[in-house]
Design a protein around this motif. Structure first.
Motif, PDB file in Angstrom:
ATOM      1  N   SER A   9       0.830  -1.201   0.000  1.00  0.00           N
ATOM      2  CA  SER A   9       0.000   0.000   0.000  1.00  0.00           C
ATOM      3  C   SER A   9       0.867   1.254   0.000  1.00  0.00           C
ATOM      4  O   SER A   9       2.082   1.188   0.160  1.00  0.00           O
ATOM      5  CB  SER A   9      -0.887   0.019   1.244  1.00  0.00           C
ATOM      6  N   SER A  10       0.198   2.378  -0.148  1.00  0.00           N
ATOM      7  CA  SER A  10       0.867   3.663   0.014  1.00  0.00           C
ATOM      8  C   SER A  10       0.999   3.975   1.492  1.00  0.00           C
ATOM      9  O   SER A  10       0.319   3.381   2.327  1.00  0.00           O
ATOM     10  CB  SER A  10       0.044   4.763  -0.648  1.00  0.00           C
ATOM     11  N   VAL A  11       1.858   4.915   1.802  1.00  0.00           N
ATOM     12  CA  VAL A  11       1.981   5.386   3.177  1.00  0.00           C
ATOM     13  C   VAL A  11       1.111   6.626   3.343  1.00  0.00           C
ATOM     14  O   VAL A  11       0.677   7.241   2.369  1.00  0.00           O
ATOM     15  CB  VAL A  11       3.437   5.721   3.547  1.00  0.00           C
ATOM     16  N   ALA A  12       0.858   6.992   4.597  1.00  0.00           N
ATOM     17  CA  ALA A  12       0.224   8.272   4.924  1.00  0.00           C
ATOM     18  C   ALA A  12       1.191   9.014   5.838  1.00  0.00           C
ATOM     19  O   ALA A  12       1.910   8.402   6.631  1.00  0.00           O
ATOM     20  CB  ALA A  12      -1.114   8.062   5.623  1.00  0.00           C
ATOM     21  N   THR A  13       1.206  10.327   5.711  1.00  0.00           N
ATOM     22  CA  THR A  13       2.116  11.141   6.514  1.00  0.00           C
ATOM     23  C   THR A  13       1.318  12.104   7.369  1.00  0.00           C
ATOM     24  O   THR A  13       0.480  12.855   6.864  1.00  0.00           O
ATOM     25  CB  THR A  13       3.073  11.931   5.605  1.00  0.00           C
ATOM     26  N   GLY A  14       1.565  12.069   8.684  1.00  0.00           N
ATOM     27  CA  GLY A  14       0.894  12.956   9.625  1.00  0.00           C
ATOM     28  C   GLY A  14       1.451  14.369   9.557  1.00  0.00           C
ATOM     29  O   GLY A  14       2.497  14.620   8.935  1.00  0.00           O
ATOM     30  N   SER A  15       0.766  15.288  10.212  1.00  0.00           N
ATOM     31  CA  SER A  15       1.169  16.698  10.186  1.00  0.00           C
ATOM     32  C   SER A  15       2.555  16.923  10.804  1.00  0.00           C
ATOM     33  O   SER A  15       3.224  17.896  10.481  1.00  0.00           O
ATOM     34  CB  SER A  15       0.123  17.561  10.893  1.00  0.00           C
ATOM     35  N   GLY A  17       5.006  14.820  10.365  1.00  0.00           N
ATOM     36  CA  GLY A  17       5.955  14.082   9.549  1.00  0.00           C
ATOM     37  C   GLY A  17       6.003  12.594   9.819  1.00  0.00           C
ATOM     38  O   GLY A  17       6.731  11.866   9.143  1.00  0.00           O
ATOM     39  N   THR A  18       5.232  12.113  10.811  1.00  0.00           N
ATOM     40  CA  THR A  18       5.195  10.683  11.093  1.00  0.00           C
ATOM     41  C   THR A  18       4.644   9.944   9.879  1.00  0.00           C
ATOM     42  O   THR A  18       3.641  10.353   9.287  1.00  0.00           O
ATOM     43  CB  THR A  18       4.322  10.376  12.323  1.00  0.00           C
ATOM     44  N   ILE A  19       5.290   8.851   9.516  1.00  0.00           N
ATOM     45  CA  ILE A  19       4.897   8.027   8.379  1.00  0.00           C
ATOM     46  C   ILE A  19       4.178   6.802   8.922  1.00  0.00           C
ATOM     47  O   ILE A  19       4.683   6.107   9.806  1.00  0.00           O
ATOM     48  CB  ILE A  19       6.136   7.611   7.571  1.00  0.00           C
ATOM     49  N   PHE A  20       2.993   6.520   8.374  1.00  0.00           N
ATOM     50  CA  PHE A  20       2.188   5.371   8.792  1.00  0.00           C
ATOM     51  C   PHE A  20       2.089   4.398   7.631  1.00  0.00           C
ATOM     52  O   PHE A  20       1.784   4.795   6.500  1.00  0.00           O
ATOM     53  CB  PHE A  20       0.785   5.822   9.196  1.00  0.00           C
ATOM     54  N   VAL A  21       2.317   3.108   7.917  1.00  0.00           N
ATOM     55  CA  VAL A  21       2.233   2.084   6.875  1.00  0.00           C
ATOM     56  C   VAL A  21       1.980   0.723   7.510  1.00  0.00           C
ATOM     57  O   VAL A  21       2.421   0.455   8.628  1.00  0.00           O
ATOM     58  CB  VAL A  21       3.524   2.059   6.009  1.00  0.00           C
ATOM     59  N   GLY A  22       1.253  -0.108   6.784  1.00  0.00           N
ATOM     60  CA  GLY A  22       1.009  -1.484   7.218  1.00  0.00           C
ATOM     61  C   GLY A  22       1.790  -2.449   6.352  1.00  0.00           C
ATOM     62  O   GLY A  22       2.223  -2.120   5.249  1.00  0.00           O
ATOM     63  N   SER A  23       1.950  -3.670   6.839  1.00  0.00           N
ATOM     64  CA  SER A  23       2.753  -4.678   6.150  1.00  0.00           C
ATOM     65  C   SER A  23       2.034  -6.030   6.148  1.00  0.00           C
ATOM     66  O   SER A  23       1.119  -6.268   6.927  1.00  0.00           O
ATOM     67  CB  SER A  23       4.106  -4.799   6.862  1.00  0.00           C
ATOM     68  N   TRP A  24       2.504  -6.906   5.269  1.00  0.00           N
ATOM     69  CA  TRP A  24       1.958  -8.262   5.190  1.00  0.00           C
ATOM     70  C   TRP A  24       2.179  -9.048   6.481  1.00  0.00           C
ATOM     71  O   TRP A  24       1.502 -10.034   6.730  1.00  0.00           O
ATOM     72  CB  TRP A  24       2.600  -9.013   4.022  1.00  0.00           C
ATOM     73  N   SER A  50      -4.116   1.189   2.352  1.00  0.00           N
ATOM     74  CA  SER A  50      -3.387   2.399   2.719  1.00  0.00           C
ATOM     75  C   SER A  50      -4.062   3.058   3.911  1.00  0.00           C
ATOM     76  O   SER A  50      -5.292   3.070   4.001  1.00  0.00           O
ATOM     77  CB  SER A  50      -3.376   3.377   1.542  1.00  0.00           C
ATOM     78  N   PRO A  51      -3.293   3.614   4.839  1.00  0.00           N
ATOM     79  CA  PRO A  51      -3.886   4.310   5.975  1.00  0.00           C
ATOM     80  C   PRO A  51      -4.485   5.652   5.559  1.00  0.00           C
ATOM     81  O   PRO A  51      -4.089   6.232   4.545  1.00  0.00           O
ATOM     82  CB  PRO A  51      -2.710   4.506   6.936  1.00  0.00           C
ATOM     83  N   ALA A  52      -5.420   6.118   6.359  1.00  0.00           N
ATOM     84  CA  ALA A  52      -6.019   7.445   6.174  1.00  0.00           C
ATOM     85  C   ALA A  52      -5.912   8.185   7.497  1.00  0.00           C
ATOM     86  O   ALA A  52      -5.996   7.588   8.575  1.00  0.00           O
ATOM     87  CB  ALA A  52      -7.478   7.317   5.760  1.00  0.00           C
ATOM     88  N   ILE A  53      -5.737   9.499   7.422  1.00  0.00           N
ATOM     89  CA  ILE A  53      -5.610  10.343   8.608  1.00  0.00           C
ATOM     90  C   ILE A  53      -6.706  11.398   8.558  1.00  0.00           C
ATOM     91  O   ILE A  53      -6.870  12.068   7.535  1.00  0.00           O
ATOM     92  CB  ILE A  53      -4.229  11.021   8.668  1.00  0.00           C
ATOM     93  N   ASP A  54      -7.452  11.556   9.679  1.00  0.00           N
ATOM     94  CA  ASP A  54      -8.499  12.579   9.704  1.00  0.00           C
ATOM     95  C   ASP A  54      -7.942  13.919  10.193  1.00  0.00           C
ATOM     96  O   ASP A  54      -6.763  14.033  10.529  1.00  0.00           O
ATOM     97  CB  ASP A  54      -9.719  12.127  10.515  1.00  0.00           C
ATOM     98  N   SER A  55      -8.795  14.911  10.221  1.00  0.00           N
ATOM     99  CA  SER A  55      -8.358  16.272  10.561  1.00  0.00           C
ATOM    100  C   SER A  55      -7.899  16.415  12.012  1.00  0.00           C
ATOM    101  O   SER A  55      -7.222  17.379  12.356  1.00  0.00           O
ATOM    102  CB  SER A  55      -9.482  17.270  10.274  1.00  0.00           C
ATOM    103  N   GLN A  56      -8.248  15.459  12.855  1.00  0.00           N
ATOM    104  CA  GLN A  56      -7.827  15.477  14.263  1.00  0.00           C
ATOM    105  C   GLN A  56      -6.525  14.706  14.490  1.00  0.00           C
ATOM    106  O   GLN A  56      -6.005  14.677  15.601  1.00  0.00           O
ATOM    107  CB  GLN A  56      -8.926  14.896  15.147  1.00  0.00           C
ATOM    108  N   GLY A  57      -6.030  14.044  13.443  1.00  0.00           N
ATOM    109  CA  GLY A  57      -4.786  13.290  13.562  1.00  0.00           C
ATOM    110  C   GLY A  57      -4.957  11.811  13.859  1.00  0.00           C
ATOM    111  O   GLY A  57      -3.970  11.095  14.007  1.00  0.00           O
ATOM    112  N   SER A  58      -6.204  11.325  13.942  1.00  0.00           N
ATOM    113  CA  SER A  58      -6.420   9.890  14.120  1.00  0.00           C
ATOM    114  C   SER A  58      -6.125   9.173  12.815  1.00  0.00           C
ATOM    115  O   SER A  58      -6.365   9.703  11.729  1.00  0.00           O
ATOM    116  CB  SER A  58      -7.860   9.610  14.554  1.00  0.00           C
ATOM    117  N   VAL A  59      -5.604   7.945  12.933  1.00  0.00           N
ATOM    118  CA  VAL A  59      -5.204   7.167  11.765  1.00  0.00           C
ATOM    119  C   VAL A  59      -6.085   5.925  11.683  1.00  0.00           C
ATOM    120  O   VAL A  59      -6.343   5.260  12.693  1.00  0.00           O
ATOM    121  CB  VAL A  59      -3.718   6.752  11.869  1.00  0.00           C
ATOM    122  N   TYR A  60      -6.520   5.608  10.465  1.00  0.00           N
ATOM    123  CA  TYR A  60      -7.407   4.467  10.226  1.00  0.00           C
ATOM    124  C   TYR A  60      -6.763   3.539   9.212  1.00  0.00           C
ATOM    125  O   TYR A  60      -6.149   3.989   8.246  1.00  0.00           O
ATOM    126  CB  TYR A  60      -8.756   4.952   9.680  1.00  0.00           C
TER     127      TYR A  60
END
Length: 73
Positions: A9-15, A17-24, A50-60
């Motif tokens: 998947s793609s990564v998501a980057t928090g405000s 700069g934290t990078i979020f990613v999942g793996s097999w 791919s992860p998603a980040i909402d406007s409050q900074g929670s990651v899904y």
């Protein structure tokens, strides 16, 4: 950062700069901008979405166990 398994998947980057990613391997990672591991959470199955980040900074993230996980800021 080496997760030790395939990332499909793609990564998501928090405000901050934290990078979020999942793996097999079923781990969901939060990686600092300098490449150090901030934290990881082990889920029951591989993570293909791919992860998603909402406007409050929670990651899904969706998992192949048919669940969606939320990680609060």
């Amino acid at each position: 950062y080496d997760t030790g398994d395939t990332i499909t998947s793609s990564v998501a980057t928090g405000s901050d700069g934290t990078i979020f990613v999942g793996s097999w391997n079923g781990n969901f990672y939060a990686i600092a901008p300098d490449g150090d591991l901030k934290w990881k959470q082990t889920l029951s199955r591989p993570i293909l979405s791919s992860p998603a980040i909402d406007s409050q900074g929670s990651v899904y993230i969706g998992c192949t166990d048919w669940k969606v996980y939320a990680f609060g800021k």
